[in-house]
Structures are given as structure tokens and as C-alpha cells.
Motif scaffolding. Structure first.
Motif, PDB file in Angstrom:
ATOM      1  N   SER A 147       7.828 119.807  35.066  1.00 34.58           N
ATOM      2  CA  SER A 147       9.038 120.601  35.288  1.00 34.58           C
ATOM      3  C   SER A 147      10.131 120.209  34.293  1.00 34.58           C
ATOM      4  CB  SER A 147       9.534 120.439  36.725  1.00 34.58           C
ATOM      5  OG  SER A 147       9.851 119.100  37.005  1.00 34.58           O
ATOM      6  N   SER A 148      10.161 118.928  33.898  1.00 35.98           N
ATOM      7  CA  SER A 148      11.125 118.496  32.873  1.00 35.98           C
ATOM      8  C   SER A 148      10.809 119.129  31.524  1.00 35.98           C
ATOM      9  CB  SER A 148      11.110 116.969  32.752  1.00 35.98           C
ATOM     10  OG  SER A 148      11.542 116.354  33.943  1.00 35.98           O
ATOM     11  N   LEU A 149       9.525 119.224  31.182  1.00 38.89           N
ATOM     12  CA  LEU A 149       9.131 119.866  29.926  1.00 38.89           C
ATOM     13  C   LEU A 149       9.556 121.333  29.909  1.00 38.89           C
ATOM     14  CD1 LEU A 149       5.512 118.439  29.493  1.00 38.89           C
ATOM     15  CD2 LEU A 149       7.523 117.875  28.098  1.00 38.89           C
ATOM     16  N   ILE A 150       9.430 121.996  31.053  1.00 39.63           N
ATOM     17  CA  ILE A 150       9.837 123.405  31.144  1.00 39.63           C
ATOM     18  C   ILE A 150      11.344 123.529  30.959  1.00 39.63           C
ATOM     19  CG2 ILE A 150      10.005 125.375  32.727  1.00 39.63           C
ATOM     20  CD1 ILE A 150       7.276 124.378  33.890  1.00 39.63           C
ATOM     21  N   GLY A 151      12.102 122.626  31.568  1.00 40.83           N
ATOM     22  CA  GLY A 151      13.546 122.641  31.395  1.00 40.83           C
ATOM     23  C   GLY A 151      13.958 122.404  29.956  1.00 40.83           C
ATOM     24  N   ILE A 152      13.275 121.478  29.278  1.00 37.84           N
ATOM     25  CA  ILE A 152      13.576 121.205  27.868  1.00 37.84           C
ATOM     26  C   ILE A 152      13.276 122.430  27.011  1.00 37.84           C
ATOM     27  CG2 ILE A 152      12.840 119.839  25.865  1.00 37.84           C
ATOM     28  CD1 ILE A 152      12.382 117.501  27.912  1.00 37.84           C
ATOM     29  N   ALA A 153      12.142 123.085  27.273  1.00 34.21           N
ATOM     30  CA  ALA A 153      11.790 124.284  26.505  1.00 34.21           C
ATOM     31  C   ALA A 153      12.856 125.370  26.679  1.00 34.21           C
ATOM     32  CB  ALA A 153      10.418 124.793  26.942  1.00 34.21           C
ATOM     33  N   ARG A 154      13.321 125.555  27.899  1.00 32.91           N
ATOM     34  CA  ARG A 154      14.378 126.551  28.134  1.00 32.91           C
ATOM     35  C   ARG A 154      15.645 126.189  27.348  1.00 32.91           C
ATOM     36  NH1 ARG A 154      12.750 126.995  34.153  1.00 32.91           N
ATOM     37  NH2 ARG A 154      11.948 129.138  34.329  1.00 32.91           N
ATOM     38  N   ASP A 155      16.014 124.920  27.372  1.00 39.94           N
ATOM     39  CA  ASP A 155      17.239 124.485  26.696  1.00 39.94           C
ATOM     40  C   ASP A 155      17.132 124.603  25.181  1.00 39.94           C
ATOM     41  OD1 ASP A 155      18.400 123.903  29.130  1.00 39.94           O
ATOM     42  OD2 ASP A 155      17.971 121.748  29.025  1.00 39.94           O
ATOM     43  N   LYS A 156      15.953 124.251  24.641  1.00 40.92           N
ATOM     44  CA  LYS A 156      15.780 124.202  23.185  1.00 40.92           C
ATOM     45  C   LYS A 156      15.362 125.544  22.588  1.00 40.92           C
ATOM     46  CE  LYS A 156      16.503 119.705  22.880  1.00 40.92           C
ATOM     47  NZ  LYS A 156      17.613 119.096  22.125  1.00 40.92           N
TER      48      LYS A 156
ATOM     49  N   GLU B 248      10.967 113.464  15.272  1.00 37.51           N
ATOM     50  CA  GLU B 248      11.858 114.420  15.928  1.00 37.51           C
ATOM     51  C   GLU B 248      11.748 114.395  17.455  1.00 37.51           C
ATOM     52  OE1 GLU B 248      12.019 118.322  13.187  1.00 37.51           O
ATOM     53  OE2 GLU B 248       9.959 117.649  13.628  1.00 37.51           O
ATOM     54  N   ALA B 249      10.740 113.688  17.956  1.00 37.84           N
ATOM     55  CA  ALA B 249      10.407 113.795  19.381  1.00 37.84           C
ATOM     56  C   ALA B 249      11.513 113.297  20.297  1.00 37.84           C
ATOM     57  CB  ALA B 249       9.113 113.042  19.677  1.00 37.84           C
ATOM     58  N   ASP B 250      12.115 112.161  19.972  1.00 36.37           N
ATOM     59  CA  ASP B 250      13.126 111.601  20.870  1.00 36.37           C
ATOM     60  C   ASP B 250      14.338 112.517  20.975  1.00 36.37           C
ATOM     61  OD1 ASP B 250      11.533 109.441  21.402  1.00 36.37           O
ATOM     62  OD2 ASP B 250      12.522 108.104  19.970  1.00 36.37           O
ATOM     63  N   ALA B 251      14.742 113.094  19.848  1.00 40.11           N
ATOM     64  CA  ALA B 251      15.879 114.003  19.885  1.00 40.11           C
ATOM     65  C   ALA B 251      15.548 115.273  20.659  1.00 40.11           C
ATOM     66  CB  ALA B 251      16.317 114.354  18.460  1.00 40.11           C
ATOM     67  N   HIS B 252      14.322 115.737  20.542  1.00 43.53           N
ATOM     68  CA  HIS B 252      13.937 116.977  21.210  1.00 43.53           C
ATOM     69  C   HIS B 252      13.666 116.763  22.701  1.00 43.53           C
ATOM     70  CE1 HIS B 252      12.252 121.091  21.340  1.00 43.53           C
ATOM     71  NE2 HIS B 252      11.452 120.584  22.265  1.00 43.53           N
ATOM     72  N   PHE B 253      12.893 115.726  23.028  1.00 42.11           N
ATOM     73  CA  PHE B 253      12.441 115.538  24.402  1.00 42.11           C
ATOM     74  C   PHE B 253      13.291 114.551  25.201  1.00 42.11           C
ATOM     75  CE2 PHE B 253       8.427 116.980  22.389  1.00 42.11           C
ATOM     76  CZ  PHE B 253       8.126 118.031  23.243  1.00 42.11           C
ATOM     77  N   GLY B 254      14.214 113.849  24.543  1.00 46.35           N
ATOM     78  CA  GLY B 254      15.029 112.886  25.275  1.00 46.35           C
ATOM     79  C   GLY B 254      14.177 111.755  25.831  1.00 46.35           C
ATOM     80  N   TRP B 255      14.397 111.405  27.122  1.00 49.11           N
ATOM     81  CA  TRP B 255      13.677 110.281  27.733  1.00 49.11           C
ATOM     82  C   TRP B 255      12.170 110.491  27.786  1.00 49.11           C
ATOM     83  CZ3 TRP B 255      10.758 111.073  32.114  1.00 49.11           C
ATOM     84  CH2 TRP B 255      11.005 112.246  32.829  1.00 49.11           C
ATOM     85  N   LEU B 256      11.731 111.751  27.674  1.00 50.24           N
ATOM     86  CA  LEU B 256      10.295 112.035  27.691  1.00 50.24           C
ATOM     87  C   LEU B 256       9.620 111.801  26.339  1.00 50.24           C
ATOM     88  CD1 LEU B 256       9.656 115.246  29.837  1.00 50.24           C
ATOM     89  CD2 LEU B 256       8.406 113.095  29.973  1.00 50.24           C
ATOM     90  N   GLY B 257      10.416 111.563  25.318  1.00 48.15           N
ATOM     91  CA  GLY B 257       9.868 111.452  23.973  1.00 48.15           C
ATOM     92  C   GLY B 257       8.769 110.413  23.838  1.00 48.15           C
TER      93      GLY B 257
END
Length: 299
Positions: free
Chosen positions: A172-181, A251-260
Motif C-alpha cells: 500500500s505504501s508503494l501504491i501511495g508513492i506511485a500516486r505521489d510521484k 535514485e531509489a532513496d529519493a523516490h521511495f523514501g524509507w522503502l528505498g
């Protein structure tokens, strides 16, 4: 059996409580708030007030029960080290009062811990041991050692995706990140693999573990041995009508935050020994079919 359950009102915990009650067990759930207490009462469980920080409440709850399932964990990735140390203190406190009783004590760990000790690409099994330097590794080893001190202790390593209706975890966090990005991303070629398990299958595993797992057992809550992360990103992109793109590890940490740190993990994991040992047979949808149902995207 009277089973003391920590984390009893969480996403997995509520399913475990229902599974136990439906199997004829009595459940005593740890509750730190009135809201949690009310939730437990609705489910038909008894309430034991306390928290992970109140070690006396953990000791009294464990000593008064016939068995313990420890699910609670502080999911604070901004201070993960403290969350791990707090969990270890809780495990030790409950383990101490269970010594010499022969009672079952089941704790929770994660399959991602195996990425610290296995060569890249190797499938993790229940035979794999982690050392104390691995996050949550010391808690695993403390519990396994309790089997030598009169506790029927075991641990369940859960897949990073424990999915199902109401999931508010990694997927669900990945889905939220995709919506935001505005894009659904994966790292590199995206063929790193995530294991997964439906929360109702995981709940049944915890019930079987407290009922019958031999002392010193390492169990693995896994149905999908390894779903390519690219496939997860593809389903998310299609349901959200977003482009699916590859990004670099830098780029992962900037894109995914804590999930990176987790998104690039290659964590193929087997539960064959768990299924054989306990007769656990997962029957609920695997991750991709569950995502395709659409309930993750309804909000």
C-alpha cells in the motif's frame, strides 16, 4: 488454550485473533488504548492492558496464559534501531517467565533478514540462521535458545508483503508513492524478487505454530517464493494508469523514501519445510492475483 497475543489489533493480529477463536482457543490481547480494548472485545477476546514498554504487563500476560504469540512491533523506520532494541527487551521479558513451563512462545521476524547472510540469488530456507548483528537477529536467537530452557519456542519469518484487504504495509505504501510521484518505479531491471503471503494464510500459520511447532523451530510465512518487483510495479502502474519506469539504485532513496532500502532486495524464500512440518497449506490468493482484484486501488 488461553493464548496471550501482542499486536492483537494490528493488520495481522486481528486475523490471528479470529483464527484462534474460531479454532476454539481463548485469546487475551494486549491493549494500550481504550480503542484497542474495544476492538478486542468486539472480536470476543479478553483485554490485558499494557504496552511493549511496560515489561511488567508483558510478563504478567505471558505467565497467566497457556501460550504466547508476539506480533507487536514499533514500525518506526526513522529509528529502526530503537524499535529493534525495544522488541528484544519485550521478547526477553516474556521468555524469562516462560522458562521451564513447556508453554509455546511464538515470535515474529522477517524473511528480509536472510538477505544479510545468504549469497545473492540463493533461496532462503528454514535452516538458515542469522547472527546477532542482523536486524532482529538477536531476538530470533534468544527465542531459539529458549527451547533448551523448557519453552516450546518458535519464530515465524514473514514475507515483506503480507497482503490482503486492509493492508497498510509495504504494498500500500508503494501504491501511495506511485500516486505521489506520477510513475510506478522499479530499480534496475526489476527482476529482484519479493516473497509474499496473504494475511489469512499467515494467521493460520501462527495458530498452527502455537498449537504444534516443535521447540526451536524456524518457520517461514511465505506463499509466493519470489515475485519479480517489476511485476508488482507493472500491476500498480496499470491500475493507476501511470507509466512504469526503471530508476537507478542511486535514485531509489529519493523516490521511495524509507522503502528505498527494501525495494531493491532480492529475497527468494521457501516455506517448504514449514508446510511439511505443520501441514500448513496456503489457500488464499497470491500477491499478483490479490492486486488484480482492485481493492488496493479503490481509494
Amino acid at each position: 488454550m488461553r493464548v496471550f497475543v501482542t499486536g492483537a489489533t494490528g493488520f495481522i493480529g486481528t486475523a490471528v485473533v479470529r483464527e484462534l477463536i474460531e479454532a476454539g482457543h481463548q485469546v487475551i490481547g494486549l491493549a494500550r488504548s481504550d480503542k484497542s480494548a474495544d476492538t478486542l472485545k468486539v472480536e470476543g477476546a479478553e483485554v490485558h492492558r499494557g504496552s511493549l514498554d511496560d515489561l511488567d504487563s508483558l510478563r504478567s500476560g505471558a505467565s497467566a496464559a497457556d501460550g504466547v504469540i508476539h506480533l507487536a512491533f514499533k514500525h518506526d523506520f526513522s529509528d529502526y534501531g530503537k524499535a529493534i532494541s525495544d522488541d528484544l527487551r519485550a521478547v526477553k521479558a516474556m521468555g524469562e517467565v516462560l522458562e521451564g513451563t513447556g508453554k509455546p512462545f511464538v515470535i515474529t521476524s522477517g524473511t528480509l533478514m536472510l538477505t544479510y547472510v545468504l549469497p545473492p540469488g540463493q533461496i532462503g530456507t528454514e535452516k538458515d540462521v542469522v547472527d546477532n548483528s542482523v536486524p532482529r537477529g538477536e531476538a530470533e536467537n534468544v527465542v531459539i535458545a529458549l527451547a533448551e530452557r523448557g519453552v516450546r519456542s518458535s519464530l515465524v519469518r514473514l514475507a515483506p508483503s503480507v497482503h490482503g484487504l486492509g493492508d497498510h504495509g509495504f504494498v500500500s505504501s508503494l501504491i501511495g508513492i506511485a500516486r505521489d510521484k506520477g510513475v510506478s518505479a522499479y530499480i534496475g531491471d526489476g527482476y529482484n524478487r519479493w516473497p509474499a503471503v496473504h494475511r489469512l494464510d499467515a494467521a493460520r500459520l501462527f495458530r498452527l505454530a502455537v498449537e504444534a511447532a516443535p521447540g526451536g523451530s524456524r518457520l517461514q510465512g511465505v506463499t509466493d517464493e519470489g515475485v519479480p518487483f517489476r511485476d508488482i510495479a507493472g500491476v500498480i502502474g496499470r491500475h493507476l494508469n501511470l507509466p512504469v519506469v526503471s530508476i537507478s539504485r542511486e535514485e531509489a532513496d529519493a523516490h521511495f523514501g524509507w522503502l528505498g532500502a527494501f525495494v531493491s532486495a532480492d529475497n527468494p524464500t521457501s516455506s517448504a519445510l514449514t508446510q511439511e512440518r505443520l501441514g500448513w497449506q496456503p489457500v488464499h490468493p497470491k500477491l499478483i492475483p490479490d492486486l488484480e482484484k482492485g481493492h488496493y486501488f479503490s481509494n
